[in-house]
Design an enzyme around this catalytic site. Sequence first.
Site, PDB file in Angstrom:
ATOM      1  N   HIS A   1       5.699  -5.299  10.562  1.00 39.91           N
ATOM      2  CA  HIS A   1       6.063  -6.710  10.625  1.00 39.91           C
ATOM      3  C   HIS A   1       4.939  -7.485   9.942  1.00 39.91           C
ATOM      4  O   HIS A   1       3.772  -7.205  10.179  1.00 39.91           O
ATOM      5  CB  HIS A   1       6.199  -7.132  12.093  1.00 39.91           C
ATOM      6  CG  HIS A   1       6.853  -8.455  12.297  1.00 39.91           C
ATOM      7  ND1 HIS A   1       6.251  -9.637  11.938  1.00 39.91           N
ATOM      8  CD2 HIS A   1       8.053  -8.791  12.820  1.00 39.91           C
ATOM      9  CE1 HIS A   1       7.070 -10.635  12.234  1.00 39.91           C
ATOM     10  NE2 HIS A   1       8.166 -10.148  12.774  1.00 39.91           N
TER      11      HIS A   1
ATOM     12  N   ARG B   1      11.053  -8.377   5.461  1.00 42.05           N
ATOM     13  CA  ARG B   1       9.768  -8.067   6.100  1.00 42.05           C
ATOM     14  C   ARG B   1       8.903  -7.132   5.257  1.00 42.05           C
ATOM     15  O   ARG B   1       7.682  -7.274   5.223  1.00 42.05           O
ATOM     16  CB  ARG B   1      10.017  -7.440   7.472  1.00 42.05           C
ATOM     17  CG  ARG B   1      10.520  -8.448   8.459  1.00 42.05           C
ATOM     18  CD  ARG B   1      10.837  -7.827   9.788  1.00 42.05           C
ATOM     19  NE  ARG B   1      11.176  -8.881  10.745  1.00 42.05           N
ATOM     20  CZ  ARG B   1      11.572  -8.643  11.978  1.00 42.05           C
ATOM     21  NH1 ARG B   1      11.680  -7.409  12.425  1.00 42.05           N
ATOM     22  NH2 ARG B   1      11.847  -9.631  12.792  1.00 42.05           N
TER      23      ARG B   1
ATOM     24  N   HIS C   1       5.799  -2.370  13.769  1.00 47.72           N
ATOM     25  CA  HIS C   1       6.749  -3.090  14.610  1.00 47.72           C
ATOM     26  C   HIS C   1       8.001  -2.292  14.949  1.00 47.72           C
ATOM     27  O   HIS C   1       8.516  -2.391  16.051  1.00 47.72           O
ATOM     28  CB  HIS C   1       7.138  -4.367  13.867  1.00 47.72           C
ATOM     29  CG  HIS C   1       8.035  -5.288  14.638  1.00 47.72           C
ATOM     30  ND1 HIS C   1       7.668  -5.793  15.863  1.00 47.72           N
ATOM     31  CD2 HIS C   1       9.260  -5.808  14.371  1.00 47.72           C
ATOM     32  CE1 HIS C   1       8.634  -6.591  16.306  1.00 47.72           C
ATOM     33  NE2 HIS C   1       9.619  -6.599  15.432  1.00 47.72           N
TER      34      HIS C   1
ATOM     35  N   ARG D   1      14.652  -3.011   8.083  1.00 47.35           N
ATOM     36  CA  ARG D   1      15.517  -3.763   8.988  1.00 47.35           C
ATOM     37  C   ARG D   1      15.309  -5.261   8.819  1.00 47.35           C
ATOM     38  O   ARG D   1      14.177  -5.719   8.691  1.00 47.35           O
ATOM     39  CB  ARG D   1      15.211  -3.390  10.442  1.00 47.35           C
ATOM     40  CG  ARG D   1      15.976  -4.222  11.449  1.00 47.35           C
ATOM     41  CD  ARG D   1      15.790  -3.733  12.867  1.00 47.35           C
ATOM     42  NE  ARG D   1      14.472  -4.013  13.421  1.00 47.35           N
ATOM     43  CZ  ARG D   1      14.109  -5.189  13.944  1.00 47.35           C
ATOM     44  NH1 ARG D   1      14.944  -6.217  13.938  1.00 47.35           N
ATOM     45  NH2 ARG D   1      12.902  -5.349  14.457  1.00 47.35           N
TER      46      ARG D   1
ATOM     47  N   GLU E   1       8.980 -14.014  13.709  1.00 48.21           N
ATOM     48  CA  GLU E   1       9.476 -14.466  12.415  1.00 48.21           C
ATOM     49  C   GLU E   1      10.132 -15.842  12.535  1.00 48.21           C
ATOM     50  O   GLU E   1      10.294 -16.559  11.543  1.00 48.21           O
ATOM     51  CB  GLU E   1      10.494 -13.439  11.894  1.00 48.21           C
ATOM     52  CG  GLU E   1      10.976 -13.697  10.493  1.00 48.21           C
ATOM     53  CD  GLU E   1      11.738 -12.498   9.925  1.00 48.21           C
ATOM     54  OE1 GLU E   1      11.425 -11.353  10.284  1.00 48.21           O
ATOM     55  OE2 GLU E   1      12.644 -12.725   9.118  1.00 48.21           O
TER      56      GLU E   1
ATOM     57  N   PHE F   1      16.657 -16.792   9.286  1.00 48.96           N
ATOM     58  CA  PHE F   1      15.710 -15.684   9.427  1.00 48.96           C
ATOM     59  C   PHE F   1      15.628 -14.943   8.107  1.00 48.96           C
ATOM     60  O   PHE F   1      16.541 -15.041   7.272  1.00 48.96           O
ATOM     61  CB  PHE F   1      16.191 -14.735  10.525  1.00 48.96           C
ATOM     62  CG  PHE F   1      15.177 -14.485  11.609  1.00 48.96           C
ATOM     63  CD1 PHE F   1      14.670 -15.531  12.357  1.00 48.96           C
ATOM     64  CD2 PHE F   1      14.724 -13.194  11.886  1.00 48.96           C
ATOM     65  CE1 PHE F   1      13.746 -15.305  13.372  1.00 48.96           C
ATOM     66  CE2 PHE F   1      13.798 -12.949  12.895  1.00 48.96           C
ATOM     67  CZ  PHE F   1      13.316 -14.008  13.631  1.00 48.96           C
TER      68      PHE F   1
ATOM     69  N   LEU G   1       2.702  -9.585  18.373  1.00 46.37           N
ATOM     70  CA  LEU G   1       3.671 -10.156  17.433  1.00 46.37           C
ATOM     71  C   LEU G   1       3.625 -11.686  17.369  1.00 46.37           C
ATOM     72  O   LEU G   1       3.498 -12.363  18.376  1.00 46.37           O
ATOM     73  CB  LEU G   1       5.078  -9.726  17.838  1.00 46.37           C
ATOM     74  CG  LEU G   1       6.170 -10.060  16.826  1.00 46.37           C
ATOM     75  CD1 LEU G   1       5.973  -9.254  15.549  1.00 46.37           C
ATOM     76  CD2 LEU G   1       7.550  -9.789  17.407  1.00 46.37           C
TER      77      LEU G   1
ATOM     78  N   GLN H   1       8.645   0.177   9.895  1.00 46.14           N
ATOM     79  CA  GLN H   1       8.469  -1.219   9.505  1.00 46.14           C
ATOM     80  C   GLN H   1       7.168  -1.832   9.996  1.00 46.14           C
ATOM     81  O   GLN H   1       6.870  -1.795  11.184  1.00 46.14           O
ATOM     82  CB  GLN H   1       9.631  -2.063  10.044  1.00 46.14           C
ATOM     83  CG  GLN H   1       9.524  -3.540   9.693  1.00 46.14           C
ATOM     84  CD  GLN H   1      10.796  -4.276  10.039  1.00 46.14           C
ATOM     85  OE1 GLN H   1      11.045  -4.595  11.191  1.00 46.14           O
ATOM     86  NE2 GLN H   1      11.622  -4.547   9.043  1.00 46.14           N
TER      87      GLN H   1
END
Lengths: 246, 572
Positions: free
Chosen positions: B237, B285, B350, B385, B254, B122, B251, B235
């Site tokens: 995304h 991100r 997000h 994050r 990821e 990730f 969404l 954030q």
Amino acid sequence: MAEALLKVFRGNKDGGQSVEFKVPVAPGMVVLDALHYIQGHLAPDLAVRWNCKAGKCGSCSAEVNGRPRLTCKTRMDSLPQNEPITVIPLKTFPVIKDLVTDVSWNYKVNKKIPPFTPKPGASWKFYQDDVDRVQEFRKCIECFLCQNVCHVLRDHDKYDQFGGPRFFVRVAGLDMHPMDGVSRTKLLKNDLGIGLCNITKCCTEVCPEDIHITDNAIIPLKERVVDEFYDPVLWIVREIRGARET
Amino acid sequence: MSDRFETHEHDVLVVGAGGAGLRAAIEALGQGASVGVVSKSLLGKAHTVMAEGGIAAAMANVDSADGWKPHFRDTMRGGKMLNNWRMAQLHAQEAPERVKELEQWGALFDRTEDGRILQRAFGGHTFRRLCHVGDRTGLEMIRTLQDRGVHMGFDVYMECTIVRLLTDGERCAGALAYWRETGRFVVFKAKSVVMATGGIGKAWPITSNSWEYTGDGMALAYEAGAELMDMEFVQFHPTGMVWPPGVQGILVTEAVRGEGGILRNKNGERFMERYDPKRMELSTRDVVARSIYTEVKEGRGTEHGGAYLDISHKPAEYVKKKLPSMYHQFKELADVDITKGAMEVGPTLHYMMGGIRVEAETAQSSLPGLFAAGEAAAGLHGANRLGGNSLSDLLVFGRRAGLAAAQHAKETPAPNLDEGQITSGESEALSAFQRQGGENPYAVHRDLQKVMQNLVGIFRIREDMEKALVELAKLKERAAHTSIEGSRMFNPGWHMSIELKSMLTVSEAVTRSALMREESRGAHSRIDFPELSPEWGTKNSIIWRDGSAMGLRQDKLAEMPAELKQVLAEDK
């Protein structure tokens, strides 16, 4: 911009009627978008349950043109054009207001099911092949569409004797867990009344997660019940052994 | 207490039934506390069900070199060193234990070939670290926690909304709430309250967040006197759906990039080469979101203003197995078969890194008796994050909050409730019913979303944010004059009028903090201050209620101990 005509149920437990709303249609729009448009512009007090609007939470179930659906996944362009779209609440559960129904019965049924209980000395080493089958059941988003179409509940109101497809899937997800050590067969037979299901597969047809409810969950569970309670050979063995033990 | 109100008393009241709230409730129950869980939705519908990619935990099942130190390092670097280092340390050290525990409570993760929990790559994580269940990890987590909690015996108050925290002098004493179904009020008396209410995404129009994400927990804590921290770090995304319009913002996990998905612009260029050649699509991100935004702004976007995300080079069966919900989502909502063609994606709001300021060990806020965990709390993620660190955050700090809340309840006498607070909370919540001919609260909400999207978005600049503050003041005025149709029974217009107040409070906090921080760091990008500032890197932004105004200051970060500095200095 194109326009759609929605006929939405408005009312409560004492009754109600369908009310017409004209809603502008945008490309790719879903029925839940239309309901949001109504709330935002025409009737802010229209009661609708929803959370994620992405098909993952199972909150926005309703009957659209007579078919139980997640409204967030029902595209307006998949419905007949130039005809009004009817949206009514799930029939199987009591209406609270408009499209919101009282689904609390389901939570009561869930409470009866013994939770995951690991086998003594479980190693926690198990393989993808062991879990593939069970992961299917664990995709359930609890939209209760299967409960809504099941005739044992919908037409025969057997709420006291029957658990419904959702909870057969739930039991399957626990009983077929490779590390689980509890049998829920007796519960299936007695409290959840799995024998009342006559495998018409209505539940499977409406499942938005494509869980093969009847074939993969209910039928194998019925077989377990039969094996445990109705197998004549086992029955005789049990009788003899039971007599000796007492 | 007046018998006008239904009253419930608990040692610990948990507000929110997502991963953090349920984990807190389970821990508090285990300590012998009586626990009530209040949730705006039905049990099991919380935003956690939308978490897709996985739980970050250095189990080292796939990459044996992983451990808490690399996880700590990745988290701190991803957060641009603004993280509370103690939280980042506890998180990295405790996450593997929390995941194992979840497995022992019945969660079924995907498996490695030797029968352990499988982990995937990730963004921002040096090693393959995300324990997952296809792309529906959050659902597995919530069902597991839900079932455990229900059978341990917490009381759940479903479809119940908190409108005010009650205080007894300098401590939290409970909450005033109403049942969404009937509109009737209910009073909770509690020695400890845990806020696990999630984020604030609904103040923006393009968001992956559900309706519940209206910043209630942060706004309620702020009103009751607790401090908020680092509210400028919101954030975006990088990959939300951009087409068709109805699905904008939903969404795209990821995990698509984790499984090898490639980003391209309309000219077919793999543009991440220009922005982060080392990490490419698996950059953090904030970087990927800005890169896509920049490509579109400079005219290299797709037809509908996004970038192409392509996983079709992988075998179709593999894609369907590892990314089943993405496959169905695109097929059903956008008529795209992702095993054959590319997805169109763009940034979507997000996650909130900022929130209620808490102590690392106990998750207690600056208001005694009030705890916070998960997205509602600040500190762990710093300025940005990493994917997968949210689910582990819920487990690690949910547990810690539950433990400390139960402990606090043991050590403190029952609070006294102040009837005046209850009646004024009640009349404020009902005020919109008293007004005739005012605006529909939904109209004010739409305009709030426009202000935040246009003026406090991915790239920020002083003039815009000053304008946003002026607009927010006008919106506050409008929100105070909305009126409601219909009765108190399940009335979404009324609910919106209450949630609007929370959204306006957190929007103002975001804007004021963002205006104060004159640098670019992580998710906070200032056009007028494009560089990282070493000086700002030593400061947290703090917001508190100063009478009727919003107080704002900078607090210095605590000095990191030498051994953690050493961990950061090691490169691998």
